[in-house]
Every structure is written in C-alpha cells, then in structure tokens.
Design an enzyme around this catalytic site. Structure first.
Site, PDB file in Angstrom:
ATOM      1  N   ASP A  81       3.856  -1.106  11.435  1.00 16.47           N
ATOM      2  CA  ASP A  81       3.446   0.237  11.059  1.00 16.47           C
ATOM      3  C   ASP A  81       2.832   0.872  12.285  1.00 16.47           C
ATOM      4  OD1 ASP A  81       2.766   1.905   8.325  1.00 16.47           O
ATOM      5  OD2 ASP A  81       1.429   2.348  10.003  1.00 16.47           O
ATOM      6  N   ASP A 135       0.806  -1.224   0.000  1.00 20.69           N
ATOM      7  CA  ASP A 135       0.000   0.000   0.000  1.00 20.69           C
ATOM      8  C   ASP A 135       0.845   1.284   0.000  1.00 20.69           C
ATOM      9  OD1 ASP A 135       1.035  -0.325   2.525  1.00 20.69           O
ATOM     10  OD2 ASP A 135      -0.865  -0.206   3.599  1.00 20.69           O
ATOM     11  N   HIS A 136       2.099   1.186   0.408  1.00 16.11           N
ATOM     12  CA  HIS A 136       2.910   2.409   0.528  1.00 16.11           C
ATOM     13  C   HIS A 136       3.561   2.805  -0.794  1.00 16.11           C
ATOM     14  CE1 HIS A 136       2.290   2.068   4.806  1.00 16.11           C
ATOM     15  NE2 HIS A 136       3.083   3.099   5.061  1.00 16.11           N
ATOM     16  N   SER A 143       6.750   7.533  13.041  1.00 13.96           N
ATOM     17  CA  SER A 143       6.480   6.204  12.490  1.00 13.96           C
ATOM     18  C   SER A 143       7.220   5.090  13.212  1.00 13.96           C
ATOM     19  CB  SER A 143       6.896   6.193  11.028  1.00 13.96           C
ATOM     20  OG  SER A 143       8.295   6.047  10.943  1.00 13.96           O
ATOM     21  N   ARG A 148      -0.577  12.996  10.104  1.00 16.19           N
ATOM     22  CA  ARG A 148       0.726  13.618  10.430  1.00 16.19           C
ATOM     23  C   ARG A 148       0.961  14.808   9.524  1.00 16.19           C
ATOM     24  NH1 ARG A 148       3.670   7.877  11.244  1.00 16.19           N
ATOM     25  NH2 ARG A 148       3.062   7.706  13.425  1.00 16.19           N
ATOM     26  N   ARG A 208       9.112   3.092  11.488  1.00 13.76           N
ATOM     27  CA  ARG A 208      10.102   2.612  10.524  1.00 13.76           C
ATOM     28  C   ARG A 208      11.434   2.280  11.182  1.00 13.76           C
ATOM     29  NH1 ARG A 208       9.817   8.304   7.519  1.00 13.76           N
ATOM     30  NH2 ARG A 208       7.680   7.603   7.640  1.00 13.76           N
TER      31      ARG A 208
HETATM   32  C1  MIC Z   1       4.018   6.569   8.221  1.00 14.06           C
HETATM   33  O1  MIC Z   1       2.837   6.872   8.296  1.00 14.06           O
HETATM   34  O2  MIC Z   1       4.953   7.327   8.542  1.00 14.06           O
HETATM   35  C2  MIC Z   1       4.373   5.178   7.719  1.00 14.06           C
HETATM   36  C3  MIC Z   1       5.046   5.339   6.420  1.00 14.06           C
HETATM   37  O3  MIC Z   1       3.203   4.418   7.543  1.00 14.06           O
HETATM   38  C4  MIC Z   1       5.275   4.522   8.780  1.00 14.06           C
HETATM   39  C5  MIC Z   1       5.837   3.233   8.365  1.00 14.06           C
HETATM   40  C6  MIC Z   1       6.997   3.357   7.431  1.00 14.06           C
HETATM   41  O4  MIC Z   1       7.801   4.277   7.544  1.00 14.06           O
HETATM   42  O5  MIC Z   1       7.091   2.479   6.564  1.00 14.06           O
HETATM   43  C7  MIC Z   1       4.606   4.299  10.129  1.00 14.06           C
HETATM   44  O6  MIC Z   1       3.707   5.020  10.485  1.00 14.06           O
HETATM   45  O7  MIC Z   1       5.024   3.429  10.892  1.00 14.06           O
HETATM   46 FE1  SF4 Z   2      -0.126   4.856   5.071  1.00 12.30          FE
HETATM   47 FE2  SF4 Z   2       1.190   5.618   7.278  1.00 12.30          FE
HETATM   48 FE3  SF4 Z   2      -0.316   7.338   5.917  1.00 12.30          FE
HETATM   49 FE4  SF4 Z   2      -1.487   5.433   7.244  1.00 12.30          FE
HETATM   50  S1  SF4 Z   2      -0.272   7.077   8.105  1.00 12.30           S
HETATM   51  S2  SF4 Z   2      -1.989   6.070   5.170  1.00 12.30           S
HETATM   52  S3  SF4 Z   2      -0.071   3.750   7.012  1.00 12.30           S
HETATM   53  S4  SF4 Z   2       1.561   6.337   5.199  1.00 12.30           S
END
Ligand code: MIC
Ligand code: SF4
Length: 649
Positions: A119, A64-65, A539, A379, A541
């Site tokens: 995630d 999905d990313h 996140s 965010r 990550r």
């Molecule tokens: C995000 O919303 O920052 C992400 C991308 O979903 C991250 C995960 C990632 O960096 O792959 C998260 O929220 O954990």
């Molecule tokens: Fe995707 Fe992270 Fe955004 Fe949710 S917050 S839509 S998991 S990138």
C-alpha cells in the site's frame, strides 16, 4: 563517514549492490504488511512460490479496505486471507480492527527496521524511525519469502523543522506545506528525512501524518529520527523495550535541504483535484460545504479525534452538513468512547463509521452531485470520492471540524473558540484480541485454505515476444493516476478476480478500452499505452499493471512514470518506456500501428535507447529505458512471478 539516517538503516539492510544514489540496491525486509485489496493477489502470488512459511520478523495482514461486504466477494476474500495467515505464520488483523497503517504504527512498527507494505501509504511508520516503503503486492510476496526488495538507492532530502506549531496549525499543515514546496512530481528516487529542533515538538502520531502523506510527493519514503518522543509513544503502547535511539550524523550530506519554521505556518488545504494544489484556508473562506469526512490513515489518531470532539461538543451541525467520522483503529475508537469524545461527536450529529478506509477509497459516503467535501484524507483525485462532479478539499481535522460547524470553509483561527489542546495519552489502551497471532508450526500444516468463487488464480504471462507488433490502444494526458487506470470504489470487490476487474481498466477515461484491448489480444495484436507526465501516480495497486497485462498490454510509452507504478509494470512484464524527446508524445496518435522490432534482444542487451516505428504516421520515435540487469531479466521472463519461480527451481 557522516551518514544520513536513511543511509544508516539502508546500509544495515543492504544485501545487494553498492550504496550509491541512483543505483539499484537490494535490501533485507524485516516486516511486511498487506491490506485486503492488494493482499489477496499478493498471497496468491506468495502461494505460487511454493514456500511453507514467511521468512520475515513480522508479517501482518490487515482487512481494512473492503469491509462494506455488499455481496459475498469481500467476505470470501477475508476468509481466504485469514486461512492464509494461519497457514504461513502471519499476524491477521481482523475486519474492524482498523486501518493497516494506523494499527501497524500502534502495534508493530519499530525504529531502525525495514517495512515493505502493499500500500502506498506504508511510509506512515516512518514516523517511528523506520524505513517503510510502499510497493506492489508481488514485491511484498517476494519479501515475505525472504527475498530482497530492490529500489533505487535514494537521494536524501533533509527537511529541517524549526520552531513550534501555533494553535490551530497541525501536522497536516506541515505536510501540505512540504507538498506545496516539493509538489507531486519530480521527487522519484528521493527520501524525505526530517530533522532539526522542531522535530522534538511533534508526537509520533503527528510525525506519522507527515510521513503518510509524504507519499503524495512521490518520494520513496519519509522518515523521522527515533528520539525521546518515539520512546514515549512506544512506552504508551506497552512496547518501550523496542525503542532504540536513531538520528543522522552531524555533518551528513544531503541532496537537497528544505527549511520550515513551524511557527510561521498557517492552516492550509489541498484544493481540487490534486494533493499538490496547496492554498491557505483563509483564501477559501466562505466556500459553502456539503460534506465533511474525518478519518483515513492520515488523520484518525486519538488526538485528532478528541480535538474534533472538543470542538463539536455542545454544538449541532448545520442542516446542510453531513459529517462522517471514521476512527483509525479499534484502539482509537474505544479510547474516544471511554474518554467521552464519542458522545460529543454523536451529540453534534456526526455519523460514526467503521474503523476502516471506507470513504477515503470511495466505497462509501460518496457526496452529492457538484458538492464540496472537506476531508482529512490524503488524495482528492477527481472521482475518487465516488462522485465524479464532487470537489474534494483536503485539510487537517481542525479545519474540517470548523467547516462542519459553520457549513462553509473557515480559517479555524477565526472561530470564536479556544484551541482545544489535547495531549497524547501516557498509556494507550492495548487490546490485541482482534489480531490473531501466528499459529504454532505444528498446527499450520492442518490449515485448509478457504477459496470462494471470488478467488481466482493470478494470471500468468508469456515471456517477452521477439518483436512488438501492436497498436496504441489508448493515448492519455499528463497525471493519469492509478485511480484512472484501475478504479477502486464500487469496483474494488473484484480485486481477486482479474478477468472481471480487467473489464474496468481505464473506465473513467475510456470505458471502451478493455473491450478493444481484449479484441487486439485475441487477434494477436500487442497493446501499447501512450501517456504524458507522471503516469501511474497515486496508489501502489498492482492491478493497474496486472489487469493491463491480462489484456495484452506489452509497453507503456510515457513522458514520465511514477516509481511504484514503473516497478509494477516491470513485475508484470510490461516495458516502461519514456520518450527520449518529450515532444515525440505529440507524434503518436491513438489507434496508430506501432512496431518495435527485436525488442526482446534489445532489452536483453541492455540498450538504453530503443527505436519504435509508428507505421501509421510513418515516423520513428526514440524510447528510453532505465532498467537494472535484474529488471531486464524479469521483463524477458514475462514478469517477476515467472522469473522468481524459475530462480527458485
Ligand atoms: C489508496 O489509497 O489508493 C489505496 C486503496 O490504499 C491504494 C492501495 C490499493 O489500491 O489497494 C494505495 O494507496 O496503495
Ligand atoms: Fe486506506 Fe489508502 Fe485511504 Fe489510507 S489512503 S485510508 S490506506 S484507502
């Protein structure tokens, strides 16, 4: 005993430790989820554990990313993930099927179960009465292998909801209100448990919006009881048989209580550049808006989008507005299409985007220079949208739609419009044809894992050195997020290629860091990071720990470190230190030479205070560690992977 709901589920899953808030406990994980950006590394790590299949009830792998596919890298990752799923007994949600949290809520989440996801918004499924926790990919890999997940036994905050939401006020405003109260810091080790009469008035997708964005407070997770509404949702998803009733015992004791009367709430927004910067929409009225983005795992349900469609029906967007809509899942997209919402959105001039993270992670739809973008995501850290000078405001779908209609921020209650009350459907359109279920065991052996040139083996680390002799390679301020440490957006496609991705560590703050750190590493000098408050927020990550590890970072010294990030640091053999006295932060300067003699022995012994000597400044600084015995062993081994491999031998 009178237990909180959290305690009931955790006790049910306890495999190690004593249930006592603050102490480390190990819990059994029933379900796991991964997404592609963290998943490739998680599965590479899973593979290196040498197991033949996953040991959970359900493990699901989502794509999905990274679905933009500029260049071969993303497609390579997708195929790798698909073949891994085929080999190890994992559900594979194909690209285009939707955002992991939305799809997991629809198709897999179950009350009373535990879910660990790579995630940070995994708590979305807390809306179904699950304990759903975000963690680093390596922790998820261990859980897939049947290993326990370790966490600090939480302090439970009761959020008591009374009343009912007025027109134009939505679940997003509830979580923005909670964020205003709890803020984005100081909630590490807590769980938000929702209770009270107001709970009944919220549907599961509304609850999921609240538990999703609870992640921004820094709590371990958020949870709602499992009640008649939960049953209704599961039945509508053709999963009524999975329902069980669950709630806290009357008289259960809480660490803290928060009272929210839903009837008193008003439309709210998170102003730039933090999800905790909460203000009433009315105070921003008249602010010109350039872009409106509706979607993300926080707000992209059927009701969210049908409500927006109703508001836009028959209207055209003002010329200065660009509106993008990304439905959360294929289920949502096909239902709004059948029910006419999609046509109304298109008719207004909205741009329909794939059911994926897309704009939320900044890999597409970056707004123009100095723009104002109103988004329904969770965010708004500076630069996350892909445009460093953009001002991103977070709001509910109705506030976003109102801004799209007017070309400026407007309190939707001031629109000359009747509130479109869209009901959650009694039946969702269930079509799992884009989820490939686990293969029969006999077919798995034949599966060949696809590894394109973008898939590199995860780097390993050497055991902790006896003495730390290094340099403060970077000193950063308060509230440095994982988006600062390891930018996503256009860099996201290097997630499976650690040497390449490592070139971008701290890129938004200091593009020279990576080169300097690598030079130190080559010269046998250990790298240290000095940081302020809430280091590593945002996140899950793990690349924000993995890539620094690759560059030879051995310790972070901060005023405070966020939960998931601190755990990730340990998992990659980097010691998370905090200053015994916060003001010592001022003593350390970037470039200073620092020594921690006997660091390995001190960690092995379990010293809670360890002394560092800043050779350049000629000062000694006391550093604190808060590590469990297991974490100390992991650090000494050089990280969770070497530790686990050794234990499995
Ligand atoms: C995000 O919303 O920052 C992400 C991308 O979903 C991250 C995960 C990632 O960096 O792959 C998260 O929220 O954990
Ligand atoms: Fe995707 Fe992270 Fe955004 Fe949710 S917050 S839509 S998991 S990138």
């Amino acid at each position: 005993m009178n237990f909180t709901l959290t305690e009931k589920i955790l006790r049910d899953h306890l495999v190690e430790g004593r249930y006592e808030p603050g102490r480390e406990i190990g819990i059994r994980i029933d379900q796991t989820l991964t997404q592609d950006a963290t998943g490739t590394m998680a599965y590479l790590q899973f593979e290196s554990m040498g197991l033949s299949k996953v040991e959970t009830e359900i493990s699901a792998s989502y794509v999905d990313h990274n679905t933009i596919q500029v260049g071969f890298e993303n497609a390579d990752d997708h195929r790798y993930l698909q073949t891994i799923a085929e080999k190890y007994g994992i559900h594979f949600s194909r690209p285009g099927n939707g955002i992991c949290h939305q799809v997991h809520l629809e198709r897999f989440g179950q009350p009373g179960r535990t879910l660990l996801g790579s995630d940070s918004h995994t708590p979305t499924c807390g809306g179904l009465g699950m304990i759903a926790i975000g963690a680093g990919g390596l922790d998820v890999a261990v859980a897939m292998g049947g290993g326990a997940y370790y966490l600090a036994c939480p302090n439970v905050i009761r959020v008591n909801l009374e009343g009912e939401l007025p027109d134009w006020v939505t679940a997003k405003d509830v979580i923005l209100k909670v964020l205003g109260e709890l803020t984005t810091k100081g909630n590490v080790g807590c769980v938000c448990e929702y209770a009270g009469e107001g709970v009944r008035t919220l549907t599961v997708p509304e609850r999921a919006t609240i538990t999703n964005m609870g992640a921004e407070t820094g709590v371990t997770t958020s949870i709602f009881p499992s009640d008649a509404e939960t049953r209704k949702f599961l039945t509508a998803q053709d999963r009524g048989g999975q329902w069980v009733p669950l709630e806290a015992d009357a008289g259960a004791e809480y660490h803290r209580e928060l009272e929210i009367d839903l009837s008193d709430l008003e439309p709210l927004m998170a102003a730039p550049h933090s999800p905790g910067n909460i203000v009433p929409v009315s105070s921003l009225e008249g602010t010109p808006v350039d872009q409106v983005m509706i979607g993300s795992c926080t707000n992209s349900s059927y009701v969210d989008l049908m409500t927006v469609a109703e508001m836009l029906k028959g209207h055209s967007l003002p010329p200065g507005i660009s509106l993008g809509v990304a439905p959360g899942s294929r289920q949502v997209l096909s239902m709004i299409s059948e029910d006419g919402g999609l046509g109304d959105l298109l008719g207004s001039g909205a741009r329909i985007l794939e059911s994926a993270c897309g704009f939320c992670i900044g890999n597409s739809m970056s707004p123009k220079t100095d723009s104002v973008s109103v988004r329904t995501s969770n965010r708004n850290f500076k630069g996350r949208s892909g445009t460093a000078s953009a001002n991103v405001y977070l709001a509910s779908p109705v506030v976003a739609a109102a801004a799209a209609l007017k070309g400026e921020i407007v309190d939707p209650r001031d629109l000359d419009m009747k509130f479109p009350r869209v009901r959650m459907p009694d039946r969702f359109k269930v079509d799992d044809s884009m989820i490939i279920p686990p293969q029969p065991a006999e077919d798995r052996a034949k599966v060949r894992i696809f590894r394109g040139p973008n898939i590199g083996a995860p780097p390993t680390n050497e055991p902790m050195p006896e003495d730390l002799r290094g340099r403060i390679t970077i000193k950063v301020d308060d509230y440095v997020t994982t988006d600062h440490i390891m930018p996503a957006g256009s860099r996201l496609k290097y997630r499976s290629n650690v040497p390449k991705y490592s070139e971008f560590v701290f890129e938004p703050l200091d593009p020279t860091f990576s080169k300097r750190a690598a030079e130190n590493r080559e010269g046998g000098i250990h790298n240290l990071i000095a940081a302020g408050l809430s280091y590593g927020q945002g996140s899950s990550r793990e690349h924000a720990a993995l890539c620094p590890m690759y560059l030879g970072v051995k310790a972070v010294v901060a005023k405070s470190i966020e939960r998931i990030h601190a755990a990730n640091l340990v998992n990659f053999g980097i010691v998370p230190f905090t200053f015994a006295s916060e003001s010592d932060y001022d003593l350390l300067r970037e470039g200073d030479g620092v020594e921690i003699s006997g660091i390995r022995e001190a960690i092995e012994r379990g010293d809670e205070v360890i002394e560092a000597f800043d050779r350049t400044a000629g000062v000694k600084v006391k550093l604190k560690t808060e590590l469990s015995g297991r974490q100390r062993e992991i650090l000494v081994a050089g990280g969770l992977l070497p530790y686990t491999v050794r234990k499995n031998r």
